[in-house]
Enzyme design. Sequence first.
Site, short mmCIF file in Angstrom:
data_model
loop_
_atom_site.label_atom_id
_atom_site.label_comp_id
_atom_site.label_asym_id
_atom_site.label_seq_id
_atom_site.Cartn_x
_atom_site.Cartn_y
_atom_site.Cartn_z
N THR A 70 0.84 -1.20 0.00
CA THR A 70 0.00 0.00 0.00
C THR A 70 0.87 1.25 0.00
OG1 THR A 70 -1.95 1.02 1.02
CG2 THR A 70 -0.32 0.09 2.54
N LYS A 74 3.24 1.40 -3.75
CA LYS A 74 2.54 0.66 -4.80
C LYS A 74 3.26 0.74 -6.14
CE LYS A 74 -2.14 0.60 -2.99
NZ LYS A 74 -3.55 0.93 -3.17
N ASP A 110 -7.01 -3.56 -6.70
CA ASP A 110 -7.79 -2.35 -6.40
C ASP A 110 -8.76 -2.08 -7.55
OD1 ASP A 110 -6.68 -1.62 -3.94
OD2 ASP A 110 -5.02 -0.55 -4.89
#
Length: 291
Positions: A70, A74, A110
């Site tokens: 995260t 990323k 995501d």
Amino acid sequence: MSDVVLDPARHRIALVGAGIGGSLSPALHEREARALGLDYRYSLLDLDDLPPGWTLRDAVRRGVTGFNVTHPVKQAVLTQLDDLSADARALGAVNTVSVRDGRLTGHNTDHSGFLAGVRHGLPDVRLGRVVVVGAGGAGSAVAYTLAGAGAGAGVAIADADADRTAALVARLRGAFPTGEIHGLAAEQVPAALADADGIVNATPVGMTGHPGLPFDARVLRDRHWVADVVYRPLDTALLVAARAAGCRVLDGGAMLVAQAAQTLALLTGVTPDLDRMRRHLTALTRREGKQ
Ligand code: NAD
């Protein structure tokens, strides 16, 4: 240190990032993995606690079998990976890294998580013309997946930072050369929102510590669908306003749960129960709200 021998039935997952102490991911992953009967631990590797020069391979040598990644790494971890899924390559960002036979492969759940959340939470909605407000990490993933899903009449991006808008539009046009992808200047935003079928807030506005609305909600009508990526709280001021205007709404928990479920599936080969994970997230955030 010599490489440990990994047992494929033993999953040791680590989340790598900064300021992750309050992450809901360990609880979300571990509870679901337990329900699925998996030997699965999910731990946190906060960059602030790691030595300079630390890499994902250091963690693999210590027995980690897969990663969530995260903010702010990323993109930074890309150079450490052996392979990338096609979507992660096009997006230029990963949130999941699988480890197979010593090879590290980056994935991005995501973007697919957002779409899965929409399909699950707003099953018969017409994607149509969508305005994505915010072109950071979340906005890039959302806009990418909408453009790839062929959001009928196109995807328009509106970020307060014009350079970010332009960079995302260029990336998306590269990935989807025939897609209708536009960047919006500030003065174009109200009319684009009014004309849209769907609106996604992908800014931090509305989350705890960033109160308020990302745009003037008086533009909302009952024909709009409105999704928020913010999940702390689940009920943002935007969703409250959208509901009051009669819009169909989707909270940020949908994306959070679907990306976690897809990561869990990628790393273990076992398919989680999305509804069970969603109930767990709701309980976790309700508990947080009472603290
Ligand atoms: P980021 O900092 O990378 O990007 C945020 C962007 O929003 C910036 O480009 C900024 O210029 C823009 N912005 C801020 N206010 C704006 C406004 N009023 N109008 C237009 N643009 C504006 O942040 P991020 O990583 O993309 O995270 C954004 C939010 O998404 C956070 O609340 C984060 O927690 C959430 N998030 C949710 C999920 C999920 O699974 N639900 C996943 C990732 C991030």
